[in-house]
Design an enzyme around this catalytic site. Structure first.
Site, PDB file in Angstrom:
ATOM      1  CB  ALA A  57      -0.987  -0.014   1.236  1.00 18.88           C
ATOM      2  CB  THR A  58       4.045   2.017   1.364  1.00 16.75           C
ATOM      3  OG1 THR A  58       3.944   1.743   2.683  1.00 16.75           O
ATOM      4  CG2 THR A  58       5.276   3.246   1.349  1.00 16.75           C
TER       5      THR A  58
ATOM      6  CG  ASN B   9      -3.044   3.157  10.392  1.00 16.92           C
ATOM      7  OD1 ASN B   9      -3.492   3.957   9.762  1.00 16.92           O
ATOM      8  ND2 ASN B   9      -1.984   2.921  10.987  1.00 16.92           N
TER       9      ASN B   9
ATOM     10  CG  HIS C 281       1.676  -6.744   5.182  1.00  9.73           C
ATOM     11  ND1 HIS C 281       1.675  -6.417   6.450  1.00  9.73           N
ATOM     12  CD2 HIS C 281       1.859  -5.772   4.368  1.00  9.73           C
ATOM     13  CE1 HIS C 281       1.934  -5.093   6.442  1.00  9.73           C
ATOM     14  NE2 HIS C 281       2.042  -4.739   5.244  1.00  9.73           N
TER      15      HIS C 281
ATOM     16  CB  THR D 109      10.402  -9.454 -13.077  1.00  6.88           C
ATOM     17  OG1 THR D 109      11.475  -8.961 -13.920  1.00  6.88           O
ATOM     18  CG2 THR D 109      10.114 -10.797 -13.054  1.00  6.88           C
TER      19      THR D 109
ATOM     20  CD  GLN E 288      -5.048  -1.560   8.930  1.00  8.86           C
ATOM     21  OE1 GLN E 288      -5.607  -2.822   9.276  1.00  8.86           O
ATOM     22  NE2 GLN E 288      -3.636  -1.463   8.978  1.00  8.86           N
TER      23      GLN E 288
ATOM     24  CB  SER F 171      -1.393  -3.476   2.290  1.00 10.67           C
ATOM     25  OG  SER F 171      -0.340  -4.261   2.946  1.00 10.67           O
TER      26      SER F 171
ATOM     27  CB  CYS G 293       8.717   5.495  17.785  1.00  4.19           C
ATOM     28  SG  CYS G 293       9.149   6.669  18.994  1.00  4.19           S
TER      29      CYS G 293
HETATM   30  C1  PLP Z   1      -3.600   2.456   6.446  1.00  2.00           C
HETATM   31  C2  PLP Z   1      -2.427   1.967   5.932  1.00  2.00           C
HETATM   32  N1  PLP Z   1      -1.895   2.572   5.055  1.00  2.00           N
HETATM   33  C3  PLP Z   1      -0.718   2.013   4.358  1.00  2.00           C
HETATM   34  C4  PLP Z   1       0.104   0.947   5.005  1.00  2.00           C
HETATM   35  C5  PLP Z   1       1.213   0.474   4.509  1.00  2.00           C
HETATM   36  O1  PLP Z   1       1.155  -0.687   3.775  1.00  2.00           O
HETATM   37  P1  PLP Z   1       2.168  -1.470   3.387  1.00  2.00           P
HETATM   38  O2  PLP Z   1       2.807  -2.176   4.658  1.00  2.00           O
HETATM   39  O3  PLP Z   1       1.678  -2.617   2.379  1.00  2.00           O
HETATM   40  O4  PLP Z   1       3.343  -0.795   2.342  1.00  2.00           O
HETATM   41  C6  PLP Z   1      -0.457   0.689   6.186  1.00  2.00           C
HETATM   42  C7  PLP Z   1       0.185  -0.531   7.064  1.00  2.00           C
HETATM   43  O5  PLP Z   1       0.961  -0.083   7.933  1.00  2.00           O
HETATM   44  C8  PLP Z   1      -1.742   1.097   6.624  1.00  2.00           C
HETATM   45  O6  PLP Z   1      -2.365   0.554   7.899  1.00  2.00           O
END
Ligand code: PLP
Length: 389
Positions: A71-72, A150, A200, A239, A178, A198, A333
């Site tokens: 997702a990033t 999230n 995972h 790829t 999410q 995303s 953190c």
């Molecule tokens: C709302 C949201 N956006 C983006 C991300 C980032 O996703 P990815 O780990 O697939 O880059 C996360 C994951 O922490 C998320 O919770």
């Protein structure tokens, strides 16, 4: 091992997902772009099957799916892609509780001369569509609002926001990392322009995700993040990771079949956790919208999310004493000098409470017994630390 209650952070790869992926690492290996032999054809076929599975979960045509590393990357492609394909000085509207994977690319774009307006949220983390509408200017080309938060699980009124964007001729992007696989999303009904997901977060492996790009007119113009072999309709060269894509496809198929019953089960467990903690402890604040399933036909919060702040306790001491459960804290953190999360700050949660907050993310393997243990364990730990103060 501690009990895993951090499914918003990541989820384990589902067994059926792993089983489906394994052959693509060895006996069915191949580059999906190799057009001259069966190794390539077989890989390409597997990718297209997975593309269809992802598309089916979101009720969209498969051509709309652009595979990314997560997702990033999908967020970066959407935001930088749209703005860099737009006139200099173009403007984007977003919200204060987006993930850093939205806020940080926008910070960079701002430094590069694009306009960015960040709309506030209310105490429950909800954005008011009227405030989005008010922030749209003549030079606005894009609005980006996350589907589900999230940290506190707030689900945004995306349908309303989409309608107002359409009325104003502005594209809408949503970071749905999410939400996908957790709550129903129908992209044909809503016609949202861009959606990030995303793998995972929905029991597929880490390192795979997608940007969904609405097809048809008016065409969305996107500048790719990098150039190379022209894969994924020239939007994402590189790829294709066939095994990861196969995993994402399978995870989407399972989510499509099981999402609604799983959401009910998770809501039930979340209620058990909230009620259990409330009976055993004083000074609790549950963050995010109240648990009203299907308010006005739509969920107001993510199933399986419980976010709670504890009064009269030191947040660092609390987390340090909760070694038997794996949860996230309300701080940005876990260093010696923790910062309150930008989400809680935007919701107006006082700093001391933010720092003494826990995010529970329940998931597919979470059981009622684990929740019972967690209630007792957290209650005893909090009472012990409070007693020592
Ligand atoms: C709302 C949201 N956006 C983006 C991300 C980032 O996703 P990815 O780990 O697939 O880059 C996360 C994951 O922490 C998320 O919770």
């Amino acid at each position: 091992m501690p009990i895993y209650l951090d499914h918003h952070s990541t989820t384990p790869v589902g067994e059926r997902v792993l089983e489906r992926m394994l052959p693509y690492f060895r006996e069915k290996f191949g580059n999906a772009a190799s057009i001259n032999h069966v190794f390539g054809w077989r890989a390409a076929e597997a990718v297209e099957r997975a593309r269809q599975q992802v598309a089916d979960l979101l009720n969209v045509e498969p051509q709309a799916i652009v595979f990314t590393s997560g997702a990033t990357e999908a967020n970066n492609l959407a935001l930088k892609g749209v703005l860099r394909a737009s006139p200099a000085g173009s403007h984007v509207v977003t919200t204060a509780i987006e993930h850093k994977a939205v806020l940080d690319p926008l910070k960079r774009l701002k430094r590069q001369g694009y306009g960015v307006t960040i709309v506030p949220v209310n105490a429950q983390g909800q954005v008011d569509p009227e405030q989005i509408a008010a922030a749209i200017k003549p030079e606005t080309v894009l609005v980006s609002v996350m589907w589900a938060n999230n940290e506190v699980g707030t689900i945004q009124p995306l349908h309303e926001i989409n309608l107002l964007c359409k009325r104003r001729g502005v594209l809408l992007h949503t970071d749905a990392a999410q939400a996908v696989g957790k709550v129903p999303i129908d992209l044909t009904a809503t016609n949202i322009d861009l959606l990030s997901l995303s793998g995972h977060k929905l029991y597929a492996p880490q390192g795979i995700g997608a940007l969904v790009v609405r097809q048809g007119e008016p065409r969305i113009r996107l500048e790719p993040l990098f150039d190379g072999g022209g894969h994924e309709g020239r939007l994402r060269s590189g790829t294709l990771p066939v095994a990861l894509i196969v995993g994402l496809g399978m995870a989407c198929e399972i989510a499509r079949d099981e999402m609604l019953s799983e959401a009910d089960r998770l809501e039930h467990l979340a209620r058990q956790l909230r009620e259990g903690l409330s009976q055993r402890l004083t000074g609790l604040t549950f963050n995010g919208p109240p648990d009203i399933p299907f308010a006005g036909g739509l969920r107001t919060r993510l199933p399986g999310n419980v976010h709670v702040s504890f009064a009269n306790i030191d947040g660092v001491a609390l987390l340090a004493n909760l070694k038997e459960i794996a949860v996230s804290s309300g701080s940005a953190c876990t260093s010696a000098d923790p910062e309150p999360s930008h989400v809680l700050r935007a919701m107006g949660v006082p700093e001391a409470l933010s720092l003494a907050s826990l995010r529970f993310g329940l998931g597919r393997e979470t059981t009622a017994e684990q929740i019972d243990f967690t209630i007792n364990y957290v209650a005893e730990t909090v009472n012990r630390i409070r007693g020592q103060a």
